[in-house]
Design an enzyme around this catalytic site. Structure first.
Site, PDB file in Angstrom:
ATOM      1  N   LYS A  99       0.831  -1.204   0.000  1.00 42.88           N
ATOM      2  CA  LYS A  99       0.000   0.000   0.000  1.00 42.88           C
ATOM      3  C   LYS A  99       0.873   1.265   0.000  1.00 42.88           C
ATOM      4  O   LYS A  99       0.530   2.255  -0.638  1.00 42.88           O
ATOM      5  CB  LYS A  99      -0.936   0.003   1.209  1.00 42.88           C
ATOM      6  CG  LYS A  99      -2.001  -1.094   1.159  1.00 42.88           C
ATOM      7  CD  LYS A  99      -2.957  -0.963   2.333  1.00 42.88           C
ATOM      8  CE  LYS A  99      -3.649  -2.245   2.721  1.00 42.88           C
ATOM      9  NZ  LYS A  99      -4.713  -2.700   1.854  1.00 42.88           N
ATOM     10  N   GLU A 183      -3.536   6.519   8.633  1.00 45.02           N
ATOM     11  CA  GLU A 183      -4.455   7.261   7.754  1.00 45.02           C
ATOM     12  C   GLU A 183      -5.526   7.895   8.610  1.00 45.02           C
ATOM     13  O   GLU A 183      -5.889   7.338   9.646  1.00 45.02           O
ATOM     14  CB  GLU A 183      -5.176   6.279   6.800  1.00 45.02           C
ATOM     15  CG  GLU A 183      -4.547   6.196   5.453  1.00 45.02           C
ATOM     16  CD  GLU A 183      -5.240   5.211   4.527  1.00 45.02           C
ATOM     17  OE1 GLU A 183      -6.389   4.792   4.795  1.00 45.02           O
ATOM     18  OE2 GLU A 183      -4.618   4.851   3.531  1.00 45.02           O
ATOM     19  N   HIS A 218     -14.938  -5.930   7.276  1.00 46.06           N
ATOM     20  CA  HIS A 218     -14.223  -5.227   6.205  1.00 46.06           C
ATOM     21  C   HIS A 218     -14.206  -6.043   4.915  1.00 46.06           C
ATOM     22  O   HIS A 218     -13.336  -5.847   4.055  1.00 46.06           O
ATOM     23  CB  HIS A 218     -12.774  -4.892   6.592  1.00 46.06           C
ATOM     24  CG  HIS A 218     -12.646  -3.898   7.715  1.00 46.06           C
ATOM     25  ND1 HIS A 218     -13.135  -2.613   7.625  1.00 46.06           N
ATOM     26  CD2 HIS A 218     -12.105  -4.015   8.944  1.00 46.06           C
ATOM     27  CE1 HIS A 218     -12.885  -1.989   8.755  1.00 46.06           C
ATOM     28  NE2 HIS A 218     -12.273  -2.812   9.580  1.00 46.06           N
ATOM     29  N   ARG A 275      -5.961  -7.900 -10.169  1.00 46.91           N
ATOM     30  CA  ARG A 275      -6.558  -9.161 -10.635  1.00 46.91           C
ATOM     31  C   ARG A 275      -8.022  -8.916 -10.947  1.00 46.91           C
ATOM     32  O   ARG A 275      -8.533  -7.828 -10.714  1.00 46.91           O
ATOM     33  CB  ARG A 275      -6.446 -10.212  -9.525  1.00 46.91           C
ATOM     34  CG  ARG A 275      -7.120  -9.728  -8.256  1.00 46.91           C
ATOM     35  CD  ARG A 275      -7.137 -10.759  -7.153  1.00 46.91           C
ATOM     36  NE  ARG A 275      -7.448 -10.135  -5.882  1.00 46.91           N
ATOM     37  CZ  ARG A 275      -8.660  -9.883  -5.435  1.00 46.91           C
ATOM     38  NH1 ARG A 275      -9.703 -10.180  -6.175  1.00 46.91           N
ATOM     39  NH2 ARG A 275      -8.863  -9.318  -4.262  1.00 46.91           N
TER      40      ARG A 275
HETATM   41  P1  ADP Z   1      -7.597  -4.557   2.594  1.00 42.39           P
HETATM   42  O1  ADP Z   1      -6.444  -4.559   1.625  1.00 42.39           O
HETATM   43  O2  ADP Z   1      -7.297  -5.235   3.887  1.00 42.39           O
HETATM   44  O3  ADP Z   1      -8.890  -4.996   1.962  1.00 42.39           O
HETATM   45  P2  ADP Z   1      -8.337  -1.751   2.226  1.00 42.39           P
HETATM   46  O4  ADP Z   1      -7.356  -0.641   2.274  1.00 42.39           O
HETATM   47  O5  ADP Z   1      -8.830  -2.156   0.871  1.00 42.39           O
HETATM   48  O6  ADP Z   1      -7.751  -3.015   3.004  1.00 42.39           O
HETATM   49  O7  ADP Z   1      -9.596  -1.390   3.133  1.00 42.39           O
HETATM   50  C1  ADP Z   1     -10.632  -2.316   3.369  1.00 42.39           C
HETATM   51  C2  ADP Z   1     -11.824  -1.618   3.982  1.00 42.39           C
HETATM   52  O8  ADP Z   1     -11.458  -0.933   5.205  1.00 42.39           O
HETATM   53  C3  ADP Z   1     -12.418  -0.524   3.101  1.00 42.39           C
HETATM   54  O9  ADP Z   1     -13.355  -1.052   2.195  1.00 42.39           O
HETATM   55  C4  ADP Z   1     -13.073   0.369   4.131  1.00 42.39           C
HETATM   56  O10 ADP Z   1     -14.289  -0.211   4.535  1.00 42.39           O
HETATM   57  C5  ADP Z   1     -12.108   0.305   5.318  1.00 42.39           C
HETATM   58  N1  ADP Z   1     -11.117   1.419   5.315  1.00 42.39           N
HETATM   59  C6  ADP Z   1      -9.898   1.436   4.745  1.00 42.39           C
HETATM   60  N2  ADP Z   1      -9.273   2.617   4.933  1.00 42.39           N
HETATM   61  C7  ADP Z   1     -10.111   3.397   5.631  1.00 42.39           C
HETATM   62  C8  ADP Z   1     -10.059   4.759   6.152  1.00 42.39           C
HETATM   63  N3  ADP Z   1      -8.993   5.543   5.991  1.00 42.39           N
HETATM   64  N4  ADP Z   1     -11.134   5.220   6.833  1.00 42.39           N
HETATM   65  C9  ADP Z   1     -12.217   4.424   7.027  1.00 42.39           C
HETATM   66  N5  ADP Z   1     -12.331   3.164   6.584  1.00 42.39           N
HETATM   67  C10 ADP Z   1     -11.301   2.637   5.896  1.00 42.39           C
END
Ligand code: ADP
Length: 476
Positions: A99, A183, A218, A275
């Site tokens: 990331k 974040e 999530h 993907r």
């Molecule tokens: P992963 O790679 O574990 O799936 P992501 O970065 O895609 O992680 O985030 C997964 C989920 O977590 C998102 O769909 C959202 O629901 C929540 N999320 C991620 N970052 C944030 C943020 N900065 N604030 C609020 N929710 C977040």
């Protein structure tokens, strides 16, 4: 596999001992067992998969969407073996797999990002200072994260260190890499992602968005396209940002750029998945484009046959992931034998599944039984079809997410597009499933009474009565 067949390409399936009877094994022209049920001994054994490909004279490997599909080493090994990897380059996968590296790569483009630390946290005191500047609540995230793991929300400075330690140890044990960053935590977030597609000649387009905010742990469970809240201007801006993200890593093939959208429709780049996604059918239904065929064409080095201006979407599609899980018990897996298994059919319904009646949902993998997808001329029509299909779907022997999906489809917040990723925590209580069940029983009783009354007065129309009564009830 179906897409490949339509293109006149014969296919070889690989399977583990647990999937001997799986549908993909029967659909393929040939099938080879690559090991025992645990994925570490079968589906994650890239070396075995490549051996099978060599022995059978296979030209290309499609990695699907779990297991090795985002593994840069595997993609490299496939290429080194003189085979085609149906996906992006190993370099793109590696870059977007982190990331933090992804954020650094996209920084030269003007892509909105959630305020936070640009690097892994090295010094806790400095990180605390940054968190205070960003303002609580904040989110501590694993750079190597995936599947919602290694993420910790911190509400105030007093919790910072304890949560930080937890996030680091979770990240180390899940990904073997303890790097974490901060974040701002967006409190009312919607998860909206953009499908991108690129060829090996530098052409890149986007295929609009998917709304994926209905999540548990999530993890997505209901997805739809298009989003009910984006304006054409924001859709356009997000699409352009997504194409820039793809450009930043020299992307080709199908990929997804994920964004988080706040209540004011500000959007921020989250990460890129390199993907095909589970939820790709909703995009296929509204754009009429077969994404798997496109992946294969790109892998064959063909240029895209359309430009951005040629792409449009029509209608509305919704996907419900039908999992062998018990929503009344924290959505825990509930695997076992599918004693009854009857798929819904009819106009606008697509079921992508891998099971038949009498088969076992194995404990070894993600317990997804099917993806149930409904398409309609507009959102309301798609919702009505989805509810009808859920009612037609007959599964017994395991608990499923079907009844939960029905509750979502009929929830006021879903119907009015006023929901975010907190939907399940905010609105869902296990008792609702029991109440819905009781309502069903009540409707059945009402139908029985109405049938009796109708039979007394119009004996010939009784067979139409149940559907009509139910329809009225559902529309309330
Ligand atoms: P992963 O790679 O574990 O799936 P992501 O970065 O895609 O992680 O985030 C997964 C989920 O977590 C998102 O769909 C959202 O629901 C929540 N999320 C991620 N970052 C944030 C943020 N900065 N604030 C609020 N929710 C977040």
């Amino acid at each position: 596999m179906r897409s490949a067949r339509e293109m006149g390409i014969s296919t070889v399936a690989v399977f583990s001992e647990a999937d001997r009877k799986a549908l993909h094994v029967r659909y393929a022209d040939e099938a080879v067992c690559i090991g025992p049920p645990p994925s570490g001994e079968s589906y994650l054994r890239g070396d075995r998969i490549i051996d099978v490909a060599r022995q059978l004279g296979v030209d290309a490997i499609h990695p699907g969407y779990g297991f090795l599909s985002e593994n840069a080493e595997f993609a490299q090994q496939v290429q080194d073996a003189g085979l085609i990897f149906i996906g992006p380059s190993p370099e793109s996968i590696r870059l977007m797999g982190s990331k933090l590296a992804a954020k650094a790569a996209v920084a030269k483009f003007n892509i909105p990002m959630v305020p936070g630390t640009p690097d892994a946290i090295a010094d806790v005191a400095a990180a605390k200072q940054t968190a205070a500047e960003i303002g609580y609540p904040i989110l501590i995230k694993a750079s190597a994260g995936g599947g919602g793991k290694g993420m910790r929300v911190v509400d105030s400075e007093a919790d910072f260190e304890a949560q930080m330690e937890r996030a680091v140890s979770e990240a180390k044990s899940a990904f073997g890499d303890g790097s974490v960053f901060i974040e701002k935590y967006i409190t009312s977030p919607k998860h909206i992602e953009i499908q991108v597609l690129g060829d090996q000649h530098g052409n890149l387009v986007h295929l609009f968005e998917r709304e994926c905010s209905i999540q548990r742990r999530h993890q997505k469970v209901v997805e739809e396209a298009p989003s009910g809240i984006l304006t054409p201007e924001i859709r356009d801006a997000m699409g352009r940002s997504a194409v820039d993200v793809a450009r930043s890593c020299g992307y080709y093939g199908a990929g997804t750029v994920e964004f988080i959208v706040d209540e004011h429709l500000n959007y921020y780049f989250l990460e890129m998945n390199t993907r095909l996604q589970v939820e790709h059918p909703v995009t296929e239904l509204i754009t009429g484009i077969d994404l798997v065929k496109e992946q294969i064409r790109v892998a064959e080095n063909q240029p895209l046959s359309f430009r951005q201006e040629d792409l449009t979407f029509r209608g509305h599609a919704i996907e419900l992931r039908v999992y062998a899980e018990d929503p009344a018990n924290g959505f825990l897996p509930d695997v076992g034998t599918l004693q009854t298994y009857r798929r819904p059919q009819g106009p606008g319904i697509r079921v992508d599944d891998g099971f038949e009646e009498g088969m076992d949902v194995p404990i070894y993998y993600d317990p997804m039984i099917a993806k149930l997808v409904a398409y309609g001329a507009d959102r309301q029509a798609a919702i009505e079809r989805m509810v009808r299909a859920i009612d037609e779907y007959q599964i017994s022997g395991v608990a499923t997410t079907l009844a939960f999906g029905r509750l979502v489809m009929q929830h006021e917040a879903f119907l009015t597009n006023r929901f975010d990723t907190n939907f399940v925590n905010r609105y869902f209580q296990p008792e609702m499933l029991q109440e819905a069940h009781d309502d069903e029983a009540l409707i059945a009783a009402m139908v029985a009474v109405s049938e009796l009354q109708q039979e007394a007065t119009h004996p010939t129309t009784s067979s139409h009565a149940p559907a009509v009564s139910r329809w009225k009830q559902n529309r309330k």
